[in-house]
Design a protein around this motif. Structure first.
Motif, PDB file in Angstrom:
ATOM      1  N   SER A  20      25.974  58.962  18.518  1.00 25.26           N
ATOM      2  CA  SER A  20      24.598  58.714  18.068  1.00 25.26           C
ATOM      3  C   SER A  20      24.449  57.291  17.557  1.00 25.26           C
ATOM      4  O   SER A  20      23.428  56.645  17.777  1.00 25.26           O
ATOM      5  N   THR A  38      24.032  65.480  15.284  1.00 28.89           N
ATOM      6  CA  THR A  38      23.124  65.732  16.394  1.00 28.89           C
ATOM      7  C   THR A  38      23.098  67.225  16.693  1.00 28.89           C
ATOM      8  O   THR A  38      24.131  67.859  16.824  1.00 28.89           O
ATOM      9  N   ASP A  61      21.754  61.700  24.213  1.00 31.79           N
ATOM     10  CA  ASP A  61      22.910  61.742  23.316  1.00 31.79           C
ATOM     11  C   ASP A  61      23.183  63.208  23.000  1.00 31.79           C
ATOM     12  O   ASP A  61      22.302  63.918  22.538  1.00 31.79           O
ATOM     13  N   THR A  62      24.391  63.656  23.270  1.00 32.36           N
ATOM     14  CA  THR A  62      24.669  65.089  23.145  1.00 32.36           C
ATOM     15  C   THR A  62      25.452  65.395  21.875  1.00 32.36           C
ATOM     16  O   THR A  62      26.032  64.509  21.266  1.00 32.36           O
TER      17      THR A  62
HETATM   18 MG   LIG Z   1      25.623  62.640  17.196  1.00 31.05          MG
END
Ligand SMILES: [Mg+2]
Ligand SMILES: Nc1nc2c(ncn2[C@@H]2O[C@H](COP(=O)(O)OP(=O)(O)O)[C@@H](O)[C@H]2O)c(=O)[nH]1
Lengths: 212, 948
Positions: A20, A38, A61-62
């Motif tokens: 992230s 996240t 973004d996972t």
């Molecule tokens: Mg993250």
């Protein structure tokens, strides 16, 4: 803003390696030391310039946790590029690369460009994984490799842009079927060939997120 | 579905025994028959019974049907029957339209059955995966019932089915492919499936968006004719809403994908009279809601702001404003458009400015704001529309000081335009109309023009109203309190009290104005202290708040109503506890928390219109401090004042230091410039020195030639004479050089005394700092000190740089002088040159010493770095260095002068030597330019000699 191409990226890797932060550094040019975990997937975007052409990067973004793995898998198929990130100060994140890579290879289209990233290069004193090891892993599996720091922004631009360059070259070579959007590539509203005559004076990269 | 209607029609009786038996037989056939055709017929029969005997088919046949789905994959017909049957078992809402006699109990029973069978079906998650894989069959008979079955399953057990689809590989992606199906029925039912799939599940919403849902849906909407399109457009819009509502990641994707721009054409409906079908109204309503989702006040401010920007840039806002001013737009669309415009402009200066510039196409054109306000204070307009206008006005003024100023200005005597209706006039009209709703709306609207804006609060005090003919004008503030005390409706009084609280809050002058009216405080105390009924409680609470503000923002300028006096009054007339309890009535009101939730004024009925969102924030902010202020003794307050004062003092000190640093920064800049000019000066001097050196060399050469001639031609006596003369000259020169040296030495001592002065200064500063740091133990100050220290540090680096520069200069100067020395090795000049050399050496050593001094100085400065006073001493050092640099330049100049003198001497010498030569009978040219003539002279001389 009009673009010649649009590439979809995903960022994968263990939780806490700085995925992230890398995205935030790339889109907003800032570092957030305390970052929310996240949940699922978060979106970010930015425009770059390659070969005088505007290229829009859409980045997902996972979340790294195992429980989100199946959600993450839904994003492989439609991505043209993947940043596979580990943390140079945590060997376990390096050891998990094989699993990540298998997962990615299994669910993605075969042409997806994968960039291996050893993040947190600013923490030299706590390094657990040598740069040579990252390079060796990348060589062995046919990946591009880079060490980055989301904190100091070192190599962050390069990581995203070099991945795009690789995709761009593959397009030029005709490897990618650019008419199939499922590959994570889209031709912009403005045709790239007509654009190239205009783009001679567009030197550096487009800065900042929130374009268009 | 018509086929089933016949089967179900009018049947209210329970299951017939033969039914169960038949079903059992059919099940056996499905399970055991080896012939596909046989199985197919049996499943078809089950399907036809599945409505009438839902319960029996469900309990007995479900397993067999699932088996068919797994094993008879190659026959699409049997798959279709099986899926249809399962759909009939699971789906609940098929009957609704056709059976009016069906009572609620039966519907409930049906719902229960659906839920039960759904649970049974999804017990094994593999069954869902099975359906997903069947959806990949292209055959219409499989895909269509498959889509409907999955939709029904999602409707009944959304969360579980979503969970299963989410973890099955490519599950969501496969469902997205339905949108690309060329058969409209499947695409349209696919839309309904995706609606159910994406309901309240952010993860699925994001995957669907990732799979290019926005692109596809917007394309479909365009293809179908946008707002003129049918129910498909509505379904697309509903799906878009699902994807975007409360999903910031998708909103960001939508914005970054430039899809906002694609919404603009939706609103090109303006004045065309193509009619407003119910479908069109629904579509437009959803379209407006989509716009609102992107700029909702609950989004992060940054996200909303960038969407607002794009909406202006692509002309969407302009398009919405066109609808706003168009005629013939249905009231609910107009209302929703106003609400949408509100949120598109809220807090965005550019958009607010644009909105202020919009005119209605009337003759003469009137500002849109005025036209809207007319509706707000018009009793005949629908309530929701009036609320929307108020919201729009609030959003226009939100964080918009310019707009606030413009609105208040329309009320001020100097700017009133008598010829046209202004916003201010409408607001005043509303404030004092007989309609309590208008009173409330106008009060709140005016309060928003004052929100967080001290200037406008003070400006509004100037407003005077002409009440009736022959009577003196009365101030707006006065008029508000007058109406308040006349006992009008609760809604009116609540509105006015909110306005007054907002107005005098944080504005001591307004407090004074308010207190100045002798009737106000007695009125408030009476209101608060009385024991009134339930419906007066809110008014009592607001009166307490108003009185509280009078205490909290009181500057004690009115002797009768100082803080202390007002507090005593509360204690005597009301009682502290009673006062605080009454104050608490505001937040305890049942409608308070509802208004606190979001900025939009939404009320179930006109009577509920009591609280304004911004006002709830004000209450939250003030309730605590007022309670404290009332409880606090005057002693405590004094203490607090003292603390405030010390804090202010500390602030002042910090400010002083900051100024100091700024000054020093400027000094450093100046010194830097000086160094630059000195560098260029020294370069110039170097060139001059080089030139002079070459001149000296020339003269030396001439001299040597002359000397040679002399040695060749003259007698040794004459030679010694010349020598003594030369020696005489040397002594003269030496004494002069000595003087120079003496002067330099004096300068040096002067510098040393200056240095010791500076040392003393540093010492005193150091001790001052020590005192200073001992005195100030404030952590804030320490932080400031840290900042200052780092600044000093950077200054130190700069100084270091300057030092190196200076040393570079010195080195250059030395190089030049040593060059000068080394190049002069003429026997006669040698001594002089040696002098120069020694002098230069002395200078260099002096400079060295000075350097040493400055080094020790900088060392002591480094020590002081930790201390604040170091900053001052640094400047001192800098000045010393500057002085040194100047001295050096001076010295260089002197050096230059010396060299010039030397030249003059040499000239003189040469001249005297020439004279001597002449005296000795040698013909010598008087010209300076001997070089060119030397040869010829020599020749001539030779000739002369020969002739002689
Ligand atoms: Mg993250
Ligand atoms: N020193 C340093 N810390 C980093 C860097 N990148 C991320 N971090 C920190 O590592 C932690 C996890 O980062 P985050 O981006 O949330 O990781 P994610 O789970 O992969 O998304 C955070 O505390 C970040 O501040 C980096 O390049 N250098």
């Amino acid at each position: 803003m009009a673009y010649a191409y649009l590439f979809k990226y995903i960022i994968i890797g263990d939780t806490g390696v700085g995925k992230s932060c890398l995205l935030l550094q790339f889109t907003d040019k800032r570092f957030q030391p305390v970052h929310d975990l996240t949940i699922g997937v978060e979106f970010g975007a930015r425009m770059i310039t390659i070969d005088g052409k505007q290229i829009k990067l859409q980045i997902w973004d996972t979340a790294g946790q195992e429980s989100f793995r199946s959600i993450t898998r839904s994003y492989y198929r439609g991505a043209a590029g993947a940043l596979l990130v580990y943390d140079i100060t945590r060997r376990d994140t390096f050891n998990h690369l094989t699993t990540w890579l298998e997962d990615a290879r299994q669910h993605s289209n075969s042409n997806m460009v994968i960039m291996l990233i050893g993040n947190k290069s600013d923490l030299e004193s706590r390094r657990e994984v040598k740069k040579e090891e990252g390079e060796a892993f990348a060589r062995e599996h046919g990946l591009i490799f880079m060490e980055t720091s989301a904190k100091t922004a070192s190599n962050v631009e390069e990581a995203f842009i070099n991945t795009a360059k690789e995709i761009y070259e593959k397009i030029q070579e005709g490897v990618f079927d650019i008419n199939n959007e499922a590959n994570g590539i889209k031709i912009g509203p403005q045709h790239p060939t007509t654009n190239s005559t205009l783009s001679g004076n567009q030197g550096g990269q487009q800065a900042g997120g929130g374009c268009c | 579905m018509n086929f089933f209607r016949g089967v179900m029609g009018g049947q209210a009786a329970g299951p017939q025994p033969s039914g169960a038996e038949t079903i059992q037989k059919l099940c056996d056939r499905v399970a055991s028959s080896t012939l596909l055709e046989d199985r197919r017929d049996a499943v078809r029969a089950l399907k036809s019974l599945s409505k009438k005997y839902r319960m029996e088919v469900g309990t007995q046949a479900m397993e067999h049907l699932i088996n068919i789905l797994q094993t008879d994959r190659s026959d699409s017909e049997i798959l279709g029957y099986a899926l249809d049957t399962l759909y009939n078992l699971i789906c609940n809402d098929e009957e609704e339209e056709q059976d009016e006699s069906e009572d609620e109990a039966m519907q409930k029973q049906s719902d229960d059955l659906g839920a039960q069978f759904t649970e049974q079906f999804i017990q094994d998650p593999e069954h869902i995966t099975l359906i997903l894989s069947l959806l990949e069959e292209f055959d219409f008979h499989v895909r269509w019932p498959g889509v409907k079955l999955l939709t029904a399953l999602l409707k009944n057990q959304g969360v579980q089915v979503q969970g299963i689809i989410l973890v099955s590989p490519m599950g969501v992606s496969r469902l997205m492919d339905l949108l690309a199906d060329s058969r409209e029925v499947i695409r349209n039912d696919g839309l309904l499936l995706l609606q159910q799939l994406t309901k309240s599940n952010a993860a699925i919403q994001k995957i669907v968006a990732f799979e290019s849902a926005f692109e596809r849906l917007l394309d479909i909407i365009t293809e179908e004719g946008s707002s003129d399109g049918g129910i498909v457009v509505e379904d697309c819009l509903l799906l878009l809403l699902n994807l975007l509502k409360n999903n910031s990641s998708n909103q960001n994707f939508f914005k970054e994908g430039s899809y906002i721009q694609r919404m603009k054409p939706w609103f090109e409906v303006g004045d065309d009279n193509s009619g407003w079908s119910a479908q069109k109204v629904t579509n437009l309503h959803l379209m407006l809601q989509l716009v609102r989702v992107m700029v909702s006040p609950v989004n992060s401010p940054g996200a909303s702001a960038s969407c607002q920007k794009s909406m202006y840039q692509c002309g969407l806002l302009q398009q919405l404003c066109t609808i706003l001013m168009a005629t013939g737009v249905p009231a609910d669309i107009l209302t929703e458009t106003i609400n949408t415009v509100s949120e598109v402009i809220r807090g965005s200066q550019v958009n607010q400015d644009y909105f202020a510039s919009v005119n209605a196409p009337s003759n003469p054109p009137r500002p849109a704001i005025v036209v809207l306000l007319m509706s707000m204070v018009n009793e005949r307009q629908p309530f929701v529309l009036r609320c929307a206008v108020l919201y729009c006005f609030q959003c226009f003024l939100y964080k918009n000081q310019k707009g606030q100023g413009e609105i208040v200005a329309t009320l001020l005597p100097s700017t009133i335009d008598a010829n046209s209706i202004s916003a201010g006039q409408l607001l005043c009209g509303g404030l004092f109309s007989a309609d309590s709703l208008s009173n409330w709306c106008a009060s709140v609207a005016l309060a928003h023009a004052l929100q967080d804006n001290l200037t406008q609060k003070e400006q509004l005090l100037r407003v005077q109203l002409a009440t009736s003919l022959g009577k003196p004008p009365v101030s707006l503030l006065q008029q508000c309190t007058n109406i308040l005390s006349q006992g009008s409706k609760v809604q009116t009084r609540v509105g006015l009290l909110m306005l007054l609280c907002t107005w005098i809050n944080n504005c001591p002058i307004a407090v004074t104005h308010f207190l100045h009216n002798q009737e106000n405080v007695p009125f408030l105390t009476a209101q608060i202290s009385e024991n009134l009924g339930e419906d007066e409680r809110l008014v009592q609470g607001l009166c307490a708040l108003l009185l509280g503000i009078c205490i909290f923002y009181n500057d004690n300028s009115l002797e009768n109503y100082t803080k202390d006096k007002l507090k005593q009054l509360i204690e005597k007339r009301i009682g502290k506890e009673n006062f605080v309890e009454k104050l608490g009535f505001i937040t305890k009101h049942e409608l308070y928390s509802r208004a606190a939730q979001k900025p939009q004024p939404v009320f179930l009925s006109p009577e509920q219109m009591l609280f304004d969102h911004e006002f709830t924030k004000l209450v939250k902010e003030l309730e605590g401090v007022i309670t404290k202020a009332v409880h606090k003794s005057s002693e405590d307050e004094k203490k607090e004042e003292d603390v405030k004062k010390t804090l202010e003092q500390h602030d002042n000190i910090v400010m002083q230091y900051k100024d100091l640093i700024r000054e020093q920064d400027a000094q450093i800049q100046e010194l830097k410039e000086q160094v630059a000019t000195m560098t260029s000066q020294s370069e110039q001097m170097q060139t001059t020195v080089t030139q002079q050196l070459s001149q000296i060399q020339q003269h030396k050469d001439q001299y040597n030639i002359i000397k040679l001639k002399l040695g060749k031609d003259s007698q040794s006596q004459a030679n010694s004479q010349a020598d003594s003369q030369v020696n005489g000259l040397q002594t003269e020169e030496l004494s002069q050089l000595r003087e120079d040296l003496e002067e330099l030495r004096q300068q040096h001592t002067l510098l040393q005394t200056q240095l010791s002065d500076k040392d003393a200064l540093i010492n005193t500063l150091r001790s001052e700092t020590a005192e200073g740091s001992a005195a100030s133990d404030n952590t804030e100050m320490l932080k400031e000190l840290d900042a200052l220290r780092s600044q000093v540090h950077s200054q130190a680096t700069e100084i270091d740089q300057m030092k190196t520069e200076r040393q570079e200069l010195l080195r250059k100067a030395e190089a030049v002088s040593s060059e000068a020395v080394s190049s002069s090795d003429g026997s006669l000049d040698a001594a002089k040159m040696a002098e120069v050399e020694s002098r230069l050496a002395a200078q260099t050593s002096e400079t060295e010493r000075l350097k040493e001094e400055s080094k020790s100085l900088s060392k002591s400065r480094v020590d002081l770095d930790q201390q604040l006073a170091a900053a001052t001493s640094t400047a001192a050092i800098l000045q010393t260095e500057k002085a040194q640099l100047q001295t050096e330049v001076q010295e260089s100049k002197k050096e230059q002068d010396d060299l010039l003198m030397l030249l003059a001497d040499q000239d003189q010498k040469i001249h005297s030597l020439k004279l001597k030569l002449k005296a000795l009978g040698e013909p010598v040219d008087d010209e300076d330019d001997l070089d060119a003539r030397d040869q010829t002279d020599d020749d001539e001389e030779d000739d002369d000699e020969d002739e002689d």
